[in-house]
Design a protein around this motif. Structure first.
Motif, PDB file in Angstrom:
ATOM      1  N   LEU A   1     118.751  14.953  70.953  1.00 58.77           N
ATOM      2  CA  LEU A   1     117.811  15.441  69.950  1.00 58.77           C
ATOM      3  C   LEU A   1     116.407  14.882  70.185  1.00 58.77           C
ATOM      4  O   LEU A   1     115.414  15.586  69.971  1.00 58.77           O
ATOM      5  CB  LEU A   1     118.297  15.075  68.548  1.00 58.77           C
ATOM      6  CG  LEU A   1     119.539  15.828  68.061  1.00 58.77           C
ATOM      7  CD1 LEU A   1     120.013  15.264  66.727  1.00 58.77           C
ATOM      8  CD2 LEU A   1     119.255  17.317  67.939  1.00 58.77           C
TER       9      LEU A   1
ATOM     10  N   GLN B   1     114.850  16.849  72.884  1.00 54.43           N
ATOM     11  CA  GLN B   1     114.422  18.146  72.368  1.00 54.43           C
ATOM     12  C   GLN B   1     113.116  18.020  71.588  1.00 54.43           C
ATOM     13  O   GLN B   1     112.221  18.871  71.706  1.00 54.43           O
ATOM     14  CB  GLN B   1     115.523  18.733  71.484  1.00 54.43           C
ATOM     15  CG  GLN B   1     115.208  20.101  70.890  1.00 54.43           C
ATOM     16  CD  GLN B   1     115.107  21.180  71.942  1.00 54.43           C
ATOM     17  OE1 GLN B   1     115.716  21.072  72.997  1.00 54.43           O
ATOM     18  NE2 GLN B   1     114.357  22.232  71.638  1.00 54.43           N
TER      19      GLN B   1
ATOM     20  N   CYS C   1     109.404  19.751  72.372  1.00 52.80           N
ATOM     21  CA  CYS C   1     108.608  20.497  71.396  1.00 52.80           C
ATOM     22  C   CYS C   1     107.195  19.935  71.282  1.00 52.80           C
ATOM     23  O   CYS C   1     106.219  20.698  71.183  1.00 52.80           O
ATOM     24  CB  CYS C   1     109.302  20.465  70.032  1.00 52.80           C
ATOM     25  SG  CYS C   1     110.894  21.309  69.987  1.00 52.80           S
TER      26      CYS C   1
ATOM     27  N   ASN D   1     107.645  28.181  66.266  1.00 55.55           N
ATOM     28  CA  ASN D   1     109.024  27.920  66.687  1.00 55.55           C
ATOM     29  C   ASN D   1     109.217  26.466  67.095  1.00 55.55           C
ATOM     30  O   ASN D   1     110.255  25.862  66.804  1.00 55.55           O
ATOM     31  CB  ASN D   1     109.398  28.845  67.841  1.00 55.55           C
ATOM     32  CG  ASN D   1     109.518  30.293  67.415  1.00 55.55           C
ATOM     33  OD1 ASN D   1     109.688  30.591  66.231  1.00 55.55           O
ATOM     34  ND2 ASN D   1     109.429  31.209  68.356  1.00 55.55           N
TER      35      ASN D   1
ATOM     36  N   VAL E   1     109.428  24.360  63.971  1.00 64.08           N
ATOM     37  CA  VAL E   1     110.767  24.486  63.373  1.00 64.08           C
ATOM     38  C   VAL E   1     111.769  23.652  64.143  1.00 64.08           C
ATOM     39  O   VAL E   1     112.643  22.988  63.556  1.00 64.08           O
ATOM     40  CB  VAL E   1     111.179  25.970  63.326  1.00 64.08           C
ATOM     41  CG1 VAL E   1     112.630  26.103  62.898  1.00 64.08           C
ATOM     42  CG2 VAL E   1     110.285  26.750  62.366  1.00 64.08           C
ATOM     43  N   SER E   2     111.679  23.627  65.471  1.00 61.08           N
ATOM     44  CA  SER E   2     112.603  22.832  66.285  1.00 61.08           C
ATOM     45  C   SER E   2     112.411  21.341  66.043  1.00 61.08           C
ATOM     46  O   SER E   2     113.386  20.574  66.051  1.00 61.08           O
ATOM     47  CB  SER E   2     112.397  23.155  67.766  1.00 61.08           C
ATOM     48  OG  SER E   2     112.702  24.508  68.036  1.00 61.08           O
TER      49      SER E   2
ATOM     50  N   LEU F   1     111.536  19.941  63.193  1.00 62.27           N
ATOM     51  CA  LEU F   1     112.230  19.647  61.939  1.00 62.27           C
ATOM     52  C   LEU F   1     113.739  19.733  62.100  1.00 62.27           C
ATOM     53  O   LEU F   1     114.491  18.992  61.439  1.00 62.27           O
ATOM     54  CB  LEU F   1     111.762  20.608  60.850  1.00 62.27           C
ATOM     55  CG  LEU F   1     110.327  20.416  60.362  1.00 62.27           C
ATOM     56  CD1 LEU F   1     109.976  21.468  59.330  1.00 62.27           C
ATOM     57  CD2 LEU F   1     110.142  19.024  59.785  1.00 62.27           C
ATOM     58  N   ASP F   2     114.199  20.613  62.966  1.00 62.53           N
ATOM     59  CA  ASP F   2     115.631  20.689  63.240  1.00 62.53           C
ATOM     60  C   ASP F   2     116.124  19.409  63.889  1.00 62.53           C
ATOM     61  O   ASP F   2     117.217  18.913  63.571  1.00 62.53           O
ATOM     62  CB  ASP F   2     115.909  21.898  64.131  1.00 62.53           C
ATOM     63  CG  ASP F   2     117.392  22.076  64.403  1.00 62.53           C
ATOM     64  OD1 ASP F   2     118.188  22.066  63.443  1.00 62.53           O
ATOM     65  OD2 ASP F   2     117.776  22.208  65.586  1.00 62.53           O
ATOM     66  N   CYS F   3     115.342  18.842  64.796  1.00 58.62           N
ATOM     67  CA  CYS F   3     115.709  17.566  65.401  1.00 58.62           C
ATOM     68  C   CYS F   3     115.730  16.453  64.360  1.00 58.62           C
ATOM     69  O   CYS F   3     116.627  15.594  64.370  1.00 58.62           O
ATOM     70  CB  CYS F   3     114.737  17.226  66.527  1.00 58.62           C
ATOM     71  SG  CYS F   3     114.800  18.334  67.950  1.00 58.62           S
TER      72      CYS F   3
ATOM     73  N   THR G   1     116.364  16.736  61.192  1.00 54.90           N
ATOM     74  CA  THR G   1     117.576  16.905  60.384  1.00 54.90           C
ATOM     75  C   THR G   1     118.812  16.451  61.143  1.00 54.90           C
ATOM     76  O   THR G   1     119.729  15.874  60.554  1.00 54.90           O
ATOM     77  CB  THR G   1     117.714  18.380  59.965  1.00 54.90           C
ATOM     78  OG1 THR G   1     116.510  18.809  59.320  1.00 54.90           O
ATOM     79  CG2 THR G   1     118.881  18.563  59.017  1.00 54.90           C
ATOM     80  N   GLY G   2     118.845  16.691  62.448  1.00 54.10           N
ATOM     81  CA  GLY G   2     119.955  16.187  63.256  1.00 54.10           C
ATOM     82  C   GLY G   2     120.000  14.672  63.286  1.00 54.10           C
ATOM     83  O   GLY G   2     121.076  14.063  63.241  1.00 54.10           O
TER      84      GLY G   2
ATOM     85  N   ARG H   1     121.521  13.574  60.122  1.00 54.03           N
ATOM     86  CA  ARG H   1     122.965  13.796  60.122  1.00 54.03           C
ATOM     87  C   ARG H   1     123.692  12.646  60.812  1.00 54.03           C
ATOM     88  O   ARG H   1     124.738  12.181  60.347  1.00 54.03           O
ATOM     89  CB  ARG H   1     123.277  15.115  60.823  1.00 54.03           C
ATOM     90  CG  ARG H   1     124.770  15.452  60.839  1.00 54.03           C
ATOM     91  CD  ARG H   1     125.052  16.756  61.546  1.00 54.03           C
ATOM     92  NE  ARG H   1     124.784  16.675  62.982  1.00 54.03           N
ATOM     93  CZ  ARG H   1     123.777  17.273  63.596  1.00 54.03           C
ATOM     94  NH1 ARG H   1     122.917  17.999  62.907  1.00 54.03           N
ATOM     95  NH2 ARG H   1     123.609  17.154  64.896  1.00 54.03           N
TER      96      ARG H   1
END
Length: 458
Positions: A89, A92, A96, A264, A267-268, A270-272, A274-275, A278
């Protein structure tokens, strides 16, 4: 061992791995290994001097060993999956940030000084996003850290003096749920409850080290909404970055495809994030961890009774080696379960952030490259069939360029580049020389190049 904030750990390479202590789990398990040695020594003394001969078979060792091994393998794989997922992550997120920096610095239009300042400020927020994510994952809430405070002081929310804030108790939970989960609130007098609640806490809470609220309850309850994170700086930075992207689209400073790319990538990012959350907030189930410890210690405690009859006093060493192996694997799994801390076996997030900052700084150190500056250079030889530079080839017609490209390429040899430079100098000096062209070139290609040079001289 915790390393100093902001530094890189370099383990000494003077000793082989077998003789190293830094970065191992020995400081955590040495007393447990010593305890098993004392325990196995007591078993040997009882068997040797009390007349109680322990001649048990090894069936239990075989069965328990297989079960414990499977549990330890599963535990280790689970921990390493979390470690690897955190590294993936972060890679990634780095991708980004690189894409966003490239899109902002190269693709966003720049017509006045304000445009340049806006671009540089937005790129600084990308660097701050990496640093703030690191501190957020380490539960270091606040913005006044040396590595990112200068990147955030111009934002309205972070322009005021502050400090590392403790986690606050949520005040939006209904009082019924608090009373139900806090039996001490009904036992303590009202005066004691008011004293325990303090200024920002709820009834039935205390404050330990660091100012973090702790519920006064004999029963442990782990609720995700019990504590409110004081600030999530990475998420808040995404709003500022998103506002810049929107302003670029509104002003027409960027085309639609680049605008989509920037959105995009945001968004990626923020996705990282959130990962990361988790991984950080999903621990291994407590029942599984407790049962694994029970099974491991049962196996270690049962081992001396089955080895003492055949090994004698060596049972102490055998038990200690077994305990060192099993407990070491178990402790190593717990060591890498949360890869975001700052000890030896965690991900070097400090170094990752410094690499991102250095790369971004080198990218924006100069003006965005202009194609005409680097394409039509005297050192650019785009055609393998010709030793003319791009600047010299630009004076030819399109048909002549296609004729050169259609001719066969000369075979490369070690001296080809020096011959090319020599030939290029002769062409620039209007003294073409056929002998300067590589001997392996075909006669047709040489004829075409000579004809081009002759036309240029005329």
């Amino acid at each position: 061992m915790v390393r100093k904030y902001g530094t890189t750990v370099h383990v000494s390479r003077r000793w082989p791995l077998m003789m190293r202590l830094k970065g191992t789990v020995i400081p955590q398990i040495w007393w447990q290994v010593l305890l098993t040695g004392v325990y196995s020594g007591a078993v040997f003394c009882i068997s040797e001097y009390s007349g109680w001969k322990m001649g048990y078979t090894l069936n239990l060792v075989t069965v328990m060993g297989m079960v414990v091994s499977l549990l330890l393998v599963f535990r280790t794989n689970t921990a390493y999956d979390r470690y690897w997922e955190g590294r993936r992550l972060w890679s990634q997120m780095t991708l980004c940030i690189r894409n966003m920096t490239r899109a902002i610095w190269v693709c966003v239009g720049e017509t006045e000084t304000r445009d340049l300042l806006e671009k540089k400020s937005a790129i600084n927020l990308l660097i701050a996003f990496a640093y703030s994510t690191k501190h957020y994952l380490r539960e270091e809430y606040g913005y006044d850290y040396d590595d990112m405070v200068d990147l955030l002081t111009h934002l309205p929310k972070y322009s005021l003096p502050t400090s590392v804030q403790p986690m606050d108790w949520r005040m939006d939970i209904p009082p019924v749920s608090l009373d139900a989960l806090s039996p001490t609130s009904a036992q303590f007098p009202q005066q004691q409850q008011q004293q325990a609640s303090s200024s920002t806490g709820a009834p039935g809470t205390t404050y330990g080290e660091g100012g973090r609220a702790r519920r006064q309850s004999k029963v442990e309850h782990a609720l995700a909404f019990d504590y409110l994170t004081p600030t999530n700086i990475p998420v808040e930075l995404s709003y500022y970055i998103g506002s810049y992207i929107k302003s670029c689209g509104a002003k027409g400073k960027v085309d639609a495809s680049t605008l989509t790319l920037m959105n995009n990538n945001l968004v990626s990012m923020l996705d990282c994030l959130t990962g990361f959350e988790r991984i950080l907030r999903t621990p291994i189930p407590l029942a599984y961890s407790i049962h694994l410890h029970h099974a491991t210690w049962i196996y270690i405690f049962a081992l001396p009774f089955q080895l003492v009859a055949t090994m004698g006093p060596l049972v102490v060493i055998a038990t200690m080696l077994t305990a060192f192996t099993l407990l070491g694997i178990l402790s190593a799994a717990y060591e890498i379960e949360n890869p975001f801390n700052d000890d030896y076996n965690d991900l070097p997030l400090d170094d990752f952030c410094k690499v991102i900052q250095a790369e971004v700084a080198s990218m924006v150190a100069t003006r965005a490259p202009v194609p005409s500056d680097w394409i039509f250079s005297e050192d650019n030889y785009p055609l393998a069939q010709s030793d003319l530079s791009a600047r010299e080839l630009s004076a030819l017609s399109l048909d002549q360029i296609h004729a050169l490209m259609a001719s066969p390429s000369p075979q490369d040899h070690p001296g080809r580049r020096s011959v090319q430079l020599q030939y290029s100098r002769s062409v620039r000096g209007n003294t073409p020389s056929a002998n300067a062209y590589p001997a392996s070139a075909s006669s047709s290609a040489l004829t075409k190049i000579n004809s081009v040079n002759s036309s240029r001289e005329k």
